[in-house]
Design a protein around this motif. Sequence first.
Motif, PDB file in Angstrom:
ATOM      1  N   ASN B 495       0.812  -1.211   0.000  1.00  0.00           N
ATOM      2  CA  ASN B 495       0.000   0.000   0.000  1.00  0.00           C
ATOM      3  C   ASN B 495       0.849   1.266   0.000  1.00  0.00           C
ATOM      4  N   PRO B 499      -3.430   6.982   2.263  1.00  0.00           N
ATOM      5  CA  PRO B 499      -4.599   6.340   1.640  1.00  0.00           C
ATOM      6  C   PRO B 499      -4.843   6.904   0.239  1.00  0.00           C
ATOM      7  N   ASP B 529      -1.624   2.349  -4.547  1.00  0.00           N
ATOM      8  CA  ASP B 529      -1.485   1.022  -3.960  1.00  0.00           C
ATOM      9  C   ASP B 529      -1.088   0.057  -5.081  1.00  0.00           C
TER      10      ASP B 529
END
Lengths: 351, 615
Positions: B495, B499, B529
Amino acid sequence: MTYIAKPKFSHPGLPRNELGFTHRDYEGKISTLCAGCGHDSITASIIEACFELSIEPHRVAKISGIGCSSKTPDYFLGNSHGFNSVHGRMPSVLTGANLANRDLIYLGVSGDGDSASIGFGQFAHSIRRGVNMTYIVENNGVYGLTKGQFSATADRGSKSKKGVTNTDNAIDLVAIALQLGATFVARSFSGDKSQLVPLIAAAIEHKGAAFIDVISPCIAFNNHSGSTKSFDYVREHNDAVNRLDVITGRDPITVDYAPGTVQVVEQHDGTRLALRKIDADYDVHDRLAAMTFLQKHAAKGQIVTGLLHIDPEASDLHDHLDTVAAPLNTLDEAALCPGSAALDKINASLR
Amino acid sequence: MSVQSPISSVNDFVVRFANVNGSGSASANELFARSILRHGVPVSPRNIFPSNIQGLPTWYEVRVTEEGHLGARGGVDMMVAMNPQTWDKDVASIEPGGYLFYDSTKPMPSSKFRADITVIGVPLTAITNSTYTDPRQRQLFKNIIYLGALCALLDMDPKLVEQLIAEQYKGKEKLLSSNVHALHLGRDWALQNLKCPLGLRVKKADKVGDRIFIEGNSAAALGAVYGGATVCAWYPITPSSSVAEAFTSHCKKYRHDPATGKAKYAIVQGEDELASIGIVIGAAWNGARAFTATSGPGVSLMTEFIGLSYFAEIPAVIMNIQRAGPSTGMPTRTQQCDIIACAYASHGDTKHVLLFPEDPAEAFEFAAQSFDLAERLQTVIFVMLDLDIGMNHRLSRPLKWDDARQYDRGKVMTAEMLDDGRDFGRYLDVDGDGIPYRTYPGTHPTKGSYFTRGTSRDRYARYSEEGAVYADNMQRLVRKFETAQDMVPRPLQANAAKPTKYGVIYFGSTSPAMDEAIGLLEARGHQLDRLRIRAFPFHSSVASFIADHDFVYVVEQNRDAQLRSLIVNENGIDPVRLIPILHYDGTPITARFIAGAIGDHQDHLKVTPLRKAVS
Ligand SMILES: Cc1ncc(C[n+]2csc(CCOP(=O)(O)OP(=O)(O)O)c2C)c(N)n1
Ligand code: SF4
């Protein structure tokens, strides 16, 4: 249909071979070929030869390509593994199988379409590699399964059932096998069981590439006048070279000697072939002579049958590759994997 | 030549050697790369070679990278221009401020140079000719002489190079001393006549660690040895030939019975690919572990047999070292272009297991594992390498083997099991996983024999053209493929630092360039990601990864986005959600390319947001 199994009943009075097997033990499913097809006679000869040799049926691997002829392994040795591979590629599958387990007996069954056209290359290369096998071509000069097209062994000038004249030259698989160094080369006729059975038996006993071209008339598409592979034509033109018996270190299986004409050939493994020559000065050891003999008779329009050449000292592909005696498929991790210590050394050498 | 600002860099630059094929430069160039490794500095070399043996241009590129980036970077900081044929192109490819190293024996017109680069002339031919009389010696030692000069120019430790030469010519004293002599000829000339060192320098570091330097093909071949392959049948084709050749040499070393000296393997150079795969299938049918190595055109020829392997359920391993297609395409250039051809190889409905190693270590692991998978699943397994991994040396973590590991020979019914009264139906799904039992030929006198065929048959291997029987079998094959999903190597996810709504899927040899591209993208403000796919059938995590992101880039080295198509097809995914990033000119994909293509798309997204995808 091929899935119809033969009833297993066998009469207690049936003759048994050394292993106690009867002919029944060498049979397979009921044939789905046309009644009278030459291929069924070859099946019968294979059954007879294996019976006579007292082979354990399950120790045979029978491999074929695609075609009516290639269906026949289903009809003999029901207890052995069979493999209908792809059209013309039986030889490579057989080669691989043989490499994996040198202890089984390999029977390759093919057609003339299978071996002389699409599989011509594979036929040639399996022979030149000396794969230990019995390679039988059930040669009817046509494509049976696809309904009567000419195959590459059809003679020039012969006519198809539809009346078309073949203008291409024929491939003589026997001549090619000789040229490629096959160490056992024979030709026979499906209807000549007394010749074919011992030839098959001898081929199975032979170590190395054994090739038998069996003229096998196709009832459906190649038994008309004008064909050179019909029953009548072959019967008229058959010029047998010799008759042979197999001596497997035991009593001869059939004895039919004519005094003064027996030649004993000793094979590498000690088995001996006793050849009865019809042609007095024919030498089965002389490859070159065999080629000439073949060509001479071919020029006369004659079909030579019999054992044409044998090299009793033949070696096979495993000898050439110098592989271990144990079948490769039995080797385990301990035999095959060099282990982590060796890998550490390999890693170190790569820094 | 005057230069404003020559590139100045320590342990981070690209040197490219332009040579003529057949001039013997390959070993000197490789020696250069290895010497830098001995300085503790990672390198990532690449062969760029023509489909020709003699006379045509060939390049060898060494990316010196203290950071350890193993993908190609793109661009050239120093060109060692030894091929007059490609001079103009070579000179043009140097980065502004870069260096041109050339043989200055013959004067060159100034128009042949560039003003913005540093030109370094060494009279290589003159030095060589005055030292050697034999023409072959002249050619070979000229390569070592330029290596010597580079040693001085890049500030390399000649002792480390000498040591490598000593290892190479161990036991061949004459060759050793003459090579070392040539090395010093070049080095001394440079030290005396040029300003050494340059702005580009190699400085000792400790960044290589215990990593090994190996070609993917060689590692895959070792994997086959460790994985227990005993039969190899192959037909020469670039870039796969070296798999079989390496397997041969590894077997010669590790697979001879010490007592008898005999071989515990069989290698056949088939007459063609049809025979090679036929031999593999015959051997595997008979219980041996067998494989072939080939490339695109070979796979095309094998497809009929591949269908047989699928339908008759015979194990087989095919290592496909991909090159640029279609047809003969660019035989010596890399691509990942056989994905669809292999996944669905042959006529009728088929699906095959594909493994995608990213580097030599995985090539080793996956090759070894492929034999377990082939036997467990009784089907063909493709190990999908490509030229970029296969034929280039890569720094790789050391190869590892667990001695406790046992080969998974799959579901094989033995004579004992048959005698125990087990019901043997060759195509019976006893365990509900779609995988039936098989028997090896010769197992039992009366039980367990069956007929193998490519024709439809029932669960007891009896020929049948009944529609329901055929469909039953085909359904079981689907079940088997589903079972495979959890057996093949899983995708690996990494990842982004923050985010993000965006993801990227990639596979195989793209890996190192992708790793580097992530850093470049972060620098541009883009977070992604990552999911590296390692096998087909796709694990369920592929679909969930896509579901978790607004858009997923699929990076691949082919024109038609083949992996993307496969994902869309197999997982029923809306194609709009998968954005293809495609590189297919035959050169290895670079971080610059990936970062450029994805970065531009991301920038564009920020300006005019794309229609929200409906999944
Ligand atoms: C690749 C491929 N091409 C064509 C066929 C169609 N085909 C099946 S059998 C056959 C010829 C069989 O002839 P032959 O080998 O002489 O055997 P016969 O039927 O005469 O015994 C052909 C062309 C096929 N099965 N596969
Ligand atoms: S078509 Fe010909 S070859 Fe085929 S089974 Fe009938 S007779 Fe035999």
